[in-house]
Design an enzyme around this catalytic site. Structure first.
Site, PDB file in Angstrom:
ATOM      1  N   ASP A 208       0.909  -1.138   0.000  1.00  0.00           N
ATOM      2  CA  ASP A 208       0.000   0.000   0.000  1.00  0.00           C
ATOM      3  C   ASP A 208       0.948   1.187   0.000  1.00  0.00           C
ATOM      4  O   ASP A 208       1.601   1.465   1.010  1.00  0.00           O
ATOM      5  CB  ASP A 208      -0.876   0.007   1.260  1.00  0.00           C
ATOM      6  N   HIS A 209       1.066   1.842  -1.150  1.00  0.00           N
ATOM      7  CA  HIS A 209       2.177   2.800  -1.254  1.00  0.00           C
ATOM      8  C   HIS A 209       2.038   3.975  -0.279  1.00  0.00           C
ATOM      9  O   HIS A 209       3.013   4.658   0.001  1.00  0.00           O
ATOM     10  CB  HIS A 209       2.388   3.269  -2.705  1.00  0.00           C
ATOM     11  N   HIS A 271      -5.748   2.888   1.158  1.00  0.00           N
ATOM     12  CA  HIS A 271      -4.961   4.038   1.639  1.00  0.00           C
ATOM     13  C   HIS A 271      -5.627   4.727   2.836  1.00  0.00           C
ATOM     14  O   HIS A 271      -4.990   5.050   3.830  1.00  0.00           O
ATOM     15  CB  HIS A 271      -4.763   5.069   0.524  1.00  0.00           C
TER      16      HIS A 271
HETATM   17  C1  BG6 Z   1      -3.557   4.686  -6.333  1.00  0.00           C
HETATM   18  C2  BG6 Z   1      -4.909   4.767  -6.972  1.00  0.00           C
HETATM   19  O1  BG6 Z   1      -3.504   3.602  -5.442  1.00  0.00           O
HETATM   20  O2  BG6 Z   1      -3.308   5.884  -5.629  1.00  0.00           O
HETATM   21  C3  BG6 Z   1      -5.002   5.964  -7.889  1.00  0.00           C
HETATM   22  O3  BG6 Z   1      -5.170   3.585  -7.708  1.00  0.00           O
HETATM   23  C4  BG6 Z   1      -4.611   7.227  -7.168  1.00  0.00           C
HETATM   24  O4  BG6 Z   1      -6.318   6.103  -8.434  1.00  0.00           O
HETATM   25  C5  BG6 Z   1      -3.284   7.030  -6.442  1.00  0.00           C
HETATM   26  O5  BG6 Z   1      -4.509   8.260  -8.122  1.00  0.00           O
HETATM   27  C6  BG6 Z   1      -3.005   8.214  -5.549  1.00  0.00           C
HETATM   28  O6  BG6 Z   1      -1.703   8.118  -5.064  1.00  0.00           O
HETATM   29  P1  BG6 Z   1      -0.900   9.400  -4.587  1.00  0.00           P
HETATM   30  O7  BG6 Z   1       0.384   8.868  -4.086  1.00  0.00           O
HETATM   31  O8  BG6 Z   1      -0.763  10.275  -5.791  1.00  0.00           O
HETATM   32  O9  BG6 Z   1      -1.750  10.038  -3.536  1.00  0.00           O
END
Ligand code: BG6
Length: 520
Positions: A208-209, A271
């Site tokens: 989960d980045h 997230h």
């Molecule tokens: C991803 C989603 O996990 O996270 C995307 O699939 C989203 O739809 C993205 O745009 C958002 O990531 P960040 O790091 O730009 O907040």
């Protein structure tokens, strides 16, 4: 922890980052990227790996092998990845000498995910790298592929004896799985079942980045490394909490995926749940994978169920209509490519949720996430209860406002505390002022990309920053009733013009409680 070997290069001389470098250096391994011709590899994975090499955090001999269907030579793959790093790496411009050294460990194997012959070639390559690059049989498989390929890849890896069992000792094998981790509870359970038929849970790293973001990790430091916050961090002092994940972009080229997912599956189930868990969790007994995740999962388990039969009572779903974002025209979601013109998929969701436990009983958490909102911002705000007795309440010019601790996850990462202050002058007047901490000012450097941290943690074998099986399943179990109710509802979502903060119903959701969304 792994033993320390010499890094590929000395850490980049950046005095502002002094003391910030990761001290742990993993043992060299082979990282195989399944789906190496895809977007994620060029946009995120290779740039992150290059930046790790640039900062001297990769071990000598670290090897990366791209695996995908198109027919590339090693050189063609290296060239494509160099272009990607030139475009996307945090540490740009790419340094030729560092790149040359890094690219020596970059290979490509052509193969079909469902054909054993490709795995045979891959295995040969892996063994060759063990001999020539000192990777010692250590393997990390990164599944940068749609989830439907996950079963066949793990089955063939098992069948070709490319997975070691940690119970038996020897070199490690780990697998990194990208989201979406399931579509609902049942599919998530099925994916987990497949995962544990080849790997043990401690070999599985579910990405989960958001957990790789510095500011998200800082939530734990803010709460548990400081004496002043924790005493106030409960229902006695906190009126409510808001979490916003806003994006200005639409679905871009991902209409196909997004139309079957929606923002709740795309952002909230993963997230947002991570942010909520870190904000609401109890102090873990140690900063280690299981104690931290034990506490996080307790939060998700304590989430109040959506009321049976009226699941939508405290939730709103929206979809963007024509509008304009950041001064540019934006078309309605239903007109995006690969989106059904009658789509009911939500591009915005807001909900009021409760964590039913001792600390948080009856404190509402207002969550909202959406695409095509006025700007990109992820913000958590803690709204404190007002002072018990406003002595100045009868004086003109004195209207005290609740204190707000706002944690800006991105962009302009930082933390601010809003409180009332006396306006200078002979009479008593008050005005809200803000005390601010900004990463950029205090540390003077760009934080590393989330993927850098997460790839490094996988190499080190530390799964603290990865989602555990029960976390994922518990989150689905909680959300499924709402998603099912929405799916059964024939009404369209509430429309909002692109470039606004969601449908009016989202404002009503919070305003009927006498509160307002913060404008982050
Ligand atoms: C991803 C989603 O996990 O996270 C995307 O699939 C989203 O739809 C993205 O745009 C958002 O990531 P960040 O790091 O730009 O907040």
């Amino acid at each position: 922890m792994s033993s320390v070997t010499a890094p590929t290069q000395a850490p980049a001389a950046n005095p502002l980052r002094e003391g910030l470098e990761q001290e742990r250096v993993p043992d060299a391994s082979s990282l195989v990227i399944f789906g190496a011709s895809g977007d994620l590899t060029g946009r995120k994975l290779l740039p992150a790996l290059y930046s790790l090499a640039h900062d001297g955090l990769l071990p000598a001999g670290q090897t990366i092998i791209g695996f995908a269907r198109p027919d590339f030579t090693d050189d063609a793959f290296r060239m494509a990845m160099r272009e990607a790093c030139d475009k996307y790496a945090r540490t740009r411009p790419v340094d030729n000498a560092i790149w040359e050294n890094f690219a020596k460990g970059l290979f490509y194997v052509q193969g079909d995910f469902s054909e054993p012959s490709g795995y045979y070639r891959l295995n040969q390559k892996l063994q060759e790298c063990d001999r020539t690059r000192g990777t010692g049989g250590r393997r990390i498989y990164y599944l940068a592929v749609p989830p439907q390929f996950f079963p066949v890849i793990s089955e063939l890896l098992g069948a070709e004896k490319m997975v070691t069992d940690p119970e038996r000792g020897g070199p490690f094998t780990r697998v990194i799985i990208e989201k979406p981790f399931g579509h609902d509870l049942q599919s998530a359970k099925e994916l987990n079942r497949v995962a544990v038929s080849t790997f043990r849970e401690r070999q599985v790293f579910r990405i989960d980045h958001y957990l790789g973001k510095e500011t998200v990790q800082n939530l734990l430091v803010l709460r548990f490394a400081n004496g002043i916050f924790e005493p106030f961090w409960n229902r006695q002092y906190i009126d409510h909490v808001q979490i916003t994940v806003a994006e200005s972009i639409g679905v871009e080229k991902r209409g196909n995926y997004f139309d079957s997912a929606g923002i709740t599956r795309d952002i909230i189930q993963n997230h947002m749940m991570q942010l909520l868990s870190l904000i609401a969790m109890e102090p873990p007994v140690a900063f280690e994978a299981d104690p931290v995740r034990d506490e996080k999962v307790k939060v998700v388990r304590a989430l109040r169920e959506f009321p049976r039969g009226s699941e939508e009572e405290n939730a709103v779903r929206g979809q963007y209509a024509d509008g304009s974002v950041l001064g540019e025209k934006a078309v309605a979601y239903r007109k995006e490519s690969n989106v059904s013109p009658e789509s009911k998929t939500e591009t915005f969701a807001a909900m009021k949720v409760f964590v039913d436990n001792w600390r948080w009983a009856d404190v509402p958490f207002y969550l909202r996430a959406g695409k095509r909102l006025p700007k990109r911002v992820t913000d958590i705000s803690i709204h404190f209860r007002p002072a018990p007795y406003p002595m100045w309440r009868k004086l003109r010019g004195v209207s005290t406002q609740p204190n707000v601790l706002a944690i800006r996850i991105q962009p302009d990462e930082g933390i601010s505390l809003k409180f009332d202050s006396k306006v200078p002058g002979p009479s008593v007047r008050t005005a809200p002022v803000t005390m601010e901490f900004r990463y950029a000012t205090s540390f003077g450097a760009e934080p590393p990309e989330a993927y850098e941290r997460l790839l490094l943690e996988t190499m080190l074998g530390d799964s603290t920053l990865f989602a555990r099986r029960d976390e994922v399943e518990t989150a689905w179990a909680w959300l499924d009733p709402l998603l099912n109710a929405w799916a059964a509802d024939t009404r369209p979502p509430d429309f909002y013009p692109a470039g606004t903060w969601g449908p009016e119903s989202a404002d009503k959701l919070i305003e009927r409680d006498g509160r307002k969304w913060r404008r982050p």
